[in-house]
Scaffold this motif. Structure first.
Motif, PDB file in Angstrom:
ATOM      1  N   ARG A   1     -14.264  -0.048   6.417  1.00  0.00           N
ATOM      2  CA  ARG A   1     -13.896   1.103   5.588  1.00  0.00           C
ATOM      3  C   ARG A   1     -12.905   2.002   6.335  1.00  0.00           C
ATOM      4  O   ARG A   1     -11.948   2.526   5.747  1.00  0.00           O
ATOM      5  CB  ARG A   1     -15.147   1.891   5.201  1.00  0.00           C
ATOM      6  CG  ARG A   1     -16.113   1.122   4.301  1.00  0.00           C
ATOM      7  CD  ARG A   1     -17.380   1.939   4.031  1.00  0.00           C
ATOM      8  NE  ARG A   1     -18.442   1.154   3.436  1.00  0.00           N
ATOM      9  CZ  ARG A   1     -18.577   0.913   2.137  1.00  0.00           C
ATOM     10  NH1 ARG A   1     -17.694   1.417   1.293  1.00  0.00           N
ATOM     11  NH2 ARG A   1     -19.588   0.193   1.683  1.00  0.00           N
ATOM     12  N   GLY A   2     -13.144   2.175   7.631  1.00  0.00           N
ATOM     13  CA  GLY A   2     -12.226   2.978   8.425  1.00  0.00           C
ATOM     14  C   GLY A   2     -10.853   2.336   8.531  1.00  0.00           C
ATOM     15  O   GLY A   2      -9.821   3.022   8.478  1.00  0.00           O
ATOM     16  N   ALA A   3     -10.835   1.004   8.669  1.00  0.00           N
ATOM     17  CA  ALA A   3      -9.555   0.292   8.749  1.00  0.00           C
ATOM     18  C   ALA A   3      -8.772   0.448   7.451  1.00  0.00           C
ATOM     19  O   ALA A   3      -7.542   0.590   7.465  1.00  0.00           O
ATOM     20  CB  ALA A   3      -9.801  -1.186   9.047  1.00  0.00           C
ATOM     21  N   TRP A   4      -9.485   0.420   6.321  1.00  0.00           N
ATOM     22  CA  TRP A   4      -8.823   0.629   5.026  1.00  0.00           C
ATOM     23  C   TRP A   4      -8.158   2.002   4.984  1.00  0.00           C
ATOM     24  O   TRP A   4      -6.969   2.119   4.656  1.00  0.00           O
ATOM     25  CB  TRP A   4      -9.832   0.488   3.885  1.00  0.00           C
ATOM     26  CG  TRP A   4      -9.540   1.394   2.721  1.00  0.00           C
ATOM     27  CD1 TRP A   4     -10.221   2.522   2.365  1.00  0.00           C
ATOM     28  CD2 TRP A   4      -8.454   1.285   1.792  1.00  0.00           C
ATOM     29  NE1 TRP A   4      -9.634   3.124   1.277  1.00  0.00           N
ATOM     30  CE2 TRP A   4      -8.549   2.383   0.902  1.00  0.00           C
ATOM     31  CE3 TRP A   4      -7.419   0.378   1.628  1.00  0.00           C
ATOM     32  CZ2 TRP A   4      -7.645   2.590  -0.137  1.00  0.00           C
ATOM     33  CZ3 TRP A   4      -6.507   0.580   0.588  1.00  0.00           C
ATOM     34  CH2 TRP A   4      -6.635   1.667  -0.275  1.00  0.00           C
ATOM     35  N   ALA A   5      -8.906   3.034   5.317  1.00  0.00           N
ATOM     36  CA  ALA A   5      -8.365   4.392   5.241  1.00  0.00           C
ATOM     37  C   ALA A   5      -7.197   4.574   6.207  1.00  0.00           C
ATOM     38  O   ALA A   5      -6.157   5.145   5.854  1.00  0.00           O
ATOM     39  CB  ALA A   5      -9.472   5.402   5.540  1.00  0.00           C
ATOM     40  N   ASP A   6      -7.361   4.081   7.436  1.00  0.00           N
ATOM     41  CA  ASP A   6      -6.307   4.246   8.442  1.00  0.00           C
ATOM     42  C   ASP A   6      -5.040   3.491   8.055  1.00  0.00           C
ATOM     43  O   ASP A   6      -3.921   3.989   8.239  1.00  0.00           O
ATOM     44  CB  ASP A   6      -6.796   3.752   9.805  1.00  0.00           C
ATOM     45  CG  ASP A   6      -7.868   4.660  10.407  1.00  0.00           C
ATOM     46  OD1 ASP A   6      -8.030   5.800   9.924  1.00  0.00           O
ATOM     47  OD2 ASP A   6      -8.550   4.211  11.351  1.00  0.00           O
TER      48      ASP A   6
END
Length: 243
Positions: free
Chosen positions: A102-107
């Motif tokens: 999820r963090g990779a998506w946002a970043d």
């Protein structure tokens, strides 16, 4: 140095960037609605889990960011070094912990937005190589991202459907698909949307006419759904391969 965009090109670019922003929000909402366990469930893409779809969209942002770097610096930087590298990147993302994914998506979405918005206007005309090996102006990558976000949000198979996509996305998508079929020599069908004033997509003299709503035609033409469209041949065959 490439020339600045003319007024019509600039307007089209700004409209597509808006579709990217809306698509980012749409995909983000669909992802947010998934539990961590849901990520391991099947997507609409055969053989792909939802987490693999998310990893693919993350990877796509990085790949388009590399094309933006190419246009900005003049240093040729392709989307992926090879098909194997692309596959490995998606597979690596697909095994991340849910919070890391999820963090990779946002970043990745934020990073691509920053790269695009920092570009001088004349960089949008610089030719770069797309995933099919064709040279296209960088501005075309905004439409590539638009397609990725809206279609793959549906692929997460958590309630979103093609009926939720903006009309301008559906219309341009159908034009792309029919154009790609024609480029491969397949002009055997005409698509007509029952809820649009568009004249249709394809050759009016084609042997087969397929009708349905814009959303149903897009779902069928992309290979996601089989229902909702009608062929005058009496059967509704599977759509030809698109990409």
């Amino acid at each position: 140095m490439s020339a600045p965009l003319d007024p019509s090109e600039n307007t089209a670019l700004r409209l597509t960037l808006d579709l990217v922003q809306r698509g980012t929000e749409f995909f983000g909402r669909e992802l947010q609605g998934l539990t961590d366990d849901d990520l391991d469930g099947n997507s609409l893409l055969p053989g792909w889990t939802r987490r693999q779809v998310v990893a693919h969209v993350v990877s796509n942002a990085g790949a388009l960011g590399r094309l933006a770097y190419w246009a900005d610096t003049g240093i040729e930087t392709v989307m992926y070094a090879s098909l194997e590298a692309r596959t490995a990147e998606i597979e690596a993302g697909g095994i991340l912990r849910p919070d890391a994914l999820r963090g990779a998506w946002a970043d990745s979405a934020d990073d691509l937005e920053r790269r695009w918005h920092s570009l001088p206007d004349d960089r949008w005309s610089v030719p770069v190589r797309n995933g099919q090996g064709a040279m296209v102006p960088l501005r075309e990558t905004t439409w590539m991202r638009t397609r990725e976000l809206w279609i793959h949000a549906v692929d997460l198979d958590h309630g979103a459907g093609f009926s939720m996509l903006p009309e301008e996305v559906l219309e341009r998508l159908l034009g792309d698909i029919v154009g790609d079929w024609a480029a491969r020599g397949d002009t055997s069908r005409m698509l007509t949307a029952t809820d649009s004033t568009h004249d249709g997509y394809g050759d009016p003299d084609a042997a087969e006419h397929v009708t349905g709503s814009l959303a149903d035609l897009a779902g069928w033409a992309t290979g996601r759904v089989q229902s909702g469209v009608v062929s005058d041949t009496g059967e509704t065959p599977a759509a030809p391969r698109w990409l």
